[in-house]
Write an enzyme that holds these catalytic residues in place. Structure first.
Site, PDB file in Angstrom:
ATOM      1  N   ASP A 237      -3.006  -3.330  -0.371  1.00 34.23           N
ATOM      2  CA  ASP A 237      -1.861  -3.817   0.410  1.00 34.23           C
ATOM      3  C   ASP A 237      -1.442  -2.889   1.539  1.00 34.23           C
ATOM      4  OD1 ASP A 237      -0.806  -1.760  -1.242  1.00 34.23           O
ATOM      5  OD2 ASP A 237       1.201  -2.605  -1.008  1.00 34.23           O
TER       6      ASP A 237
ATOM      7  N   ASP B  10      -6.273  -1.427  -5.821  1.00 35.60           N
ATOM      8  CA  ASP B  10      -5.341  -0.343  -5.516  1.00 35.60           C
ATOM      9  C   ASP B  10      -4.220  -0.429  -6.553  1.00 35.60           C
ATOM     10  OD1 ASP B  10      -3.950   1.682  -4.019  1.00 35.60           O
ATOM     11  OD2 ASP B  10      -2.665   0.084  -3.261  1.00 35.60           O
TER      12      ASP B  10
ATOM     13  N   ASP C 263      -5.303   1.449   2.452  1.00 33.67           N
ATOM     14  CA  ASP C 263      -6.367   0.638   1.844  1.00 33.67           C
ATOM     15  C   ASP C 263      -7.305   0.034   2.887  1.00 33.67           C
ATOM     16  OD1 ASP C 263      -5.269   1.001  -0.740  1.00 33.67           O
ATOM     17  OD2 ASP C 263      -3.816  -0.588  -0.364  1.00 33.67           O
TER      18      ASP C 263
END
Length: 650
Positions: free
Chosen positions: A532, A328, A536
């Protein structure tokens, strides 16, 4: 014909057989009740065969005038002694695998200083209490050099706190009013007053201990291999032991070998019996059974001490196969604390008023970009606890933006796609500004009021130090890196170029991230996802291995297989490298355990005896069996000295 020595050996070996060796009887009985014979069955059969044959031999001598008895009392006693010694050494070694948990539990201080307040909120006293009695919202005083007794936040004072024992971060972290602290960490210099938030089983320390404990007992899939072998191993060994005895006994009766092969104190039956007992006790399914769990226990403990929390053998096994990592962007490759760096107003409007509307709409959003806008808006209001206008009909579209009714205006804050899907016309001037910002690796957030674009907020999220080096190192480990983000293509490409990632997917919704992970898996890749945030979580669950950055949300940490406590990208390498080294040790354990049995059983059966007269007495076979288990545990324990790879900054 019974001698005093035989009688003494009988008397001395009996308590060894039935008192000291009773655990083998209990274990064998339970195993047979379950229908899965184990090591205890082999030991009980082997020692009982030696003991009861000796009893028969001695009693026959006692009632005969010419029968010379040969007893094996020392065989059963030495066998039990050596096996128990091996078990003791094994338990000592296995105890060391759980040192990580013991060290973590020792971090919590025994006592704490509780502050007492009067009705005006002034401190009127303090008293020392047992740290287990701390309640939520209690205020605790932490003196320099003292341990923080509970999770909480600082309400007074400033200091530096050493959090290395929890997060693995070596440098002390500055703490001032409003900052959070973790129970078990050490206050370095100043005095702090801390309001307790999470106590007892809710504390971060308690959760880490629970996670490590459950990880250490969770079976790795590779353990099924050992379990399958162990199910058939003991019955096969018993059968092979009987066949060994029968083969040597029949060969002796038929005089298939010369009498000179038989030791002076034995006959052909006793020689065959010794070979049969040796086969039974040298076979060791224990080494197979210990091969995986000991290595997993050590690895999870070592990982925890370095700030990498691995949730069991399944996570370790999957991590060592990873050949593709999906990152990410926000909070993973970047620091995750975006700041507003520029504001472009496209309509005649006061800047403070513009931010009042934008912040009122964004205040209810959890996204880091929303928080950056709210924090910047607060700076325009010097007074504390500024109250924003009320936002009604609030709608948040993850990865796109927010809508709300603020005062008398309809406010939309988000990206270009969000504006277009909301039927808002974007002027060419706005598009040019967005392109400029994207080329500078900034995120342009459009603010529209009453269906008109009124301004653009430029937000920058600095890239984490060593991000480029981490991606390069992963490449050297033959792992491909992919970046996926909900941000625009321009910003994503600029950041990808800076960190060295070539494959980029931008403007992706949370469910699209998960779909992309599944596509990679269908193409035969073993995929790890590093993220995080809440957005996600679907991808973290879908991936073969989910790695959550520790400073992220609770939802992301819950969904992940591995938690990186330090929020440090280098720990991605540590997690993969540790899992690979752990599985190298597990494979070596299996090679040793299987090799030991493949070589040891034929030698115990007397395969070398015809050519070299070499045979293994049962007590030596028992000692070898115990040594094989201890050696497997010690080989796993070498993981305690694991050092994570050092990444050299370019």
């Amino acid at each position: 014909m019974m001698s005093t020595g035989e009688l003494l050996r009988w008397i001395l070996s009996t308590p060894v057989q039935f008192v000291i060796g009773r655990k083998f009887y209990a274990g064998a009985y339970k195993a047979m009740c379950r229908g899965s014979p184990n090591m205890d069955v082999l030991i009980a059969l082997g020692t009982n065969t030696a003991y009861f044959y000796s009893v028969y031999s001695v009693l026959r001598a006692a009632t005969s005038v010419n029968y010379m008895s040969t007893d094996f009392f020392e065989t059963s006693s030495m066998l039990i002694s050596f096996i128990l010694l091996g078990k003791y050494l094994e338990i000592l070694a296995k105890g060391k695998t759980s040192e990580a948990i013991a060290k973590l539990m020792d971090l919590a201080p025994e006592t704490a200083i509780l502050l007492m307040y009067d009705q005006e909120g002034n401190v009127v006293g303090e008293k020392e209490i047992d740290s287990r009695l701390i309640q939520k919202n209690d205020v605790i005083k932490v003196v320099p050099g003292g341990k923080v007794a509970s999770d909480g936040f600082v309400i007074w004072g400033q200091s530096h706190v050493n959090e290395s024992m929890i997060t693995g971060e070596s440098r002390p972290v500055a703490k001032r009013k409003g900052d959070t602290v973790i129970g078990g960490t050490v206050n370095e210099n100043g005095v702090l007053h801390i309001r307790a938030t999470f106590v007892g089983s809710e504390s971060a320390l308690a959760q880490i201990v629970r996670l490590v404990e459950s990880a250490q007992i969770a079976k790795a899939p590779v353990q099924k291999f050992a379990d399958q072998i162990s199910r058939v191993f003991v019955p096969l060994v018993i059968l092979f032991s009987l066949l060994t005895w029968l083969a040597w006994f029949v060969a002796g009766r038929l005089h298939s070998y010369p009498n000179s092969w038989i030791p002076p104190s034995m006959d052909s039956f006793q020689l065959a019996l010794q070979f049969g007992i040796s086969v039974m006790v040298i076979a060791c399914p224990c080494a197979l059974g210990l091969a995986t769990p000991t290595a997993v226990m050590v690895a999870t403990g070592v990982g925890a001490s370095q700030g990498v929390l691995i949730k069991g053998g399944q996570a370790l096994e999957s991590a060592q196969k990873v050949d593709c990592i999906v990152f990410d962007k926000t909070g993973t490759l970047t620091i995750g604390k975006p700041v507003v760096v520029d504001t472009r107003l496209l309509k005649n409007m006061v800047l403070r008023e513009f931010y009042d509307y934008a912040a009122a709409a964004e205040i209810n959003s959890e996204h880091p970009l929303a928080k950056a806008i709210v924090e910047h808006a607060k700076k325009l209001h010097p007074e504390e606890n500024h109250i924003w206008p009320e936002a009604r009909n609030f709608i948040s579209v993850t990865g796109y933006g927010v809508k709300a009714e603020v005062s008398d205006k309809s406010v939309i804050v988000g990206n270009k796609s969000f504006m277009l899907s909301s039927d808002i016309d974007i002027p060419s001037e706005t598009l040019e500004i967005l392109m400029e910002e994207e080329e500078r690796a900034r995120t342009g957030i459009i603010v529209a009021m009453d269906r008109e674009v009124v301004g653009i907020i430029s937000v920058s999220d600095p890239i984490k130090p060593n991000a480029h080096e981490v991606i390069s190192y992963l490449k050297s480990m033959n792992i491909e890196s992919i970046m996926v983000t909900g941000d625009n293509w321009g910003t994503a490409n600029a950041i990808g170029k800076e960190v060295g990632i070539q494959k980029i997917i931008a403007e992706a919704k949370p469910e699209q991230k998960a779909e992309m992970v599944k596509e990679l898996q269908l193409s035969g890749r073993t995929v790890a996802m590093v993220g995080d945030g809440i957005n996600d979580s679907p991808a973290l669950v879908s991936a073969d291995v989910g790695l959550a950055i520790g400073a992220g949300t609770d939802v992301a940490i819950e969904a992940a297989d591995i938690v990186l406590m330090k929020s440090n990208l280098e720990d991605v390498i540590t997690a993969i490298d540790l899992s690979r080294k752990t599985f190298f040790r597990i494979r070596m354990n299996y090679v040793w355990a299987l090799g030991y049995n493949v070589i040891g059983i034929p030698i115990a059966a007397g395969v070398l005896f015809p050519s070299s007269r070499f045979r293994l007495p049962p007590w030596v076979a028992g000692a070898a069996m115990a040594a094989s288990s201890v050696s497997v545990v010690c080989w796993s324990l070498l993981l305690r000295y694991y050092k994570s790879p050092k990444i050299v900054s370019s």
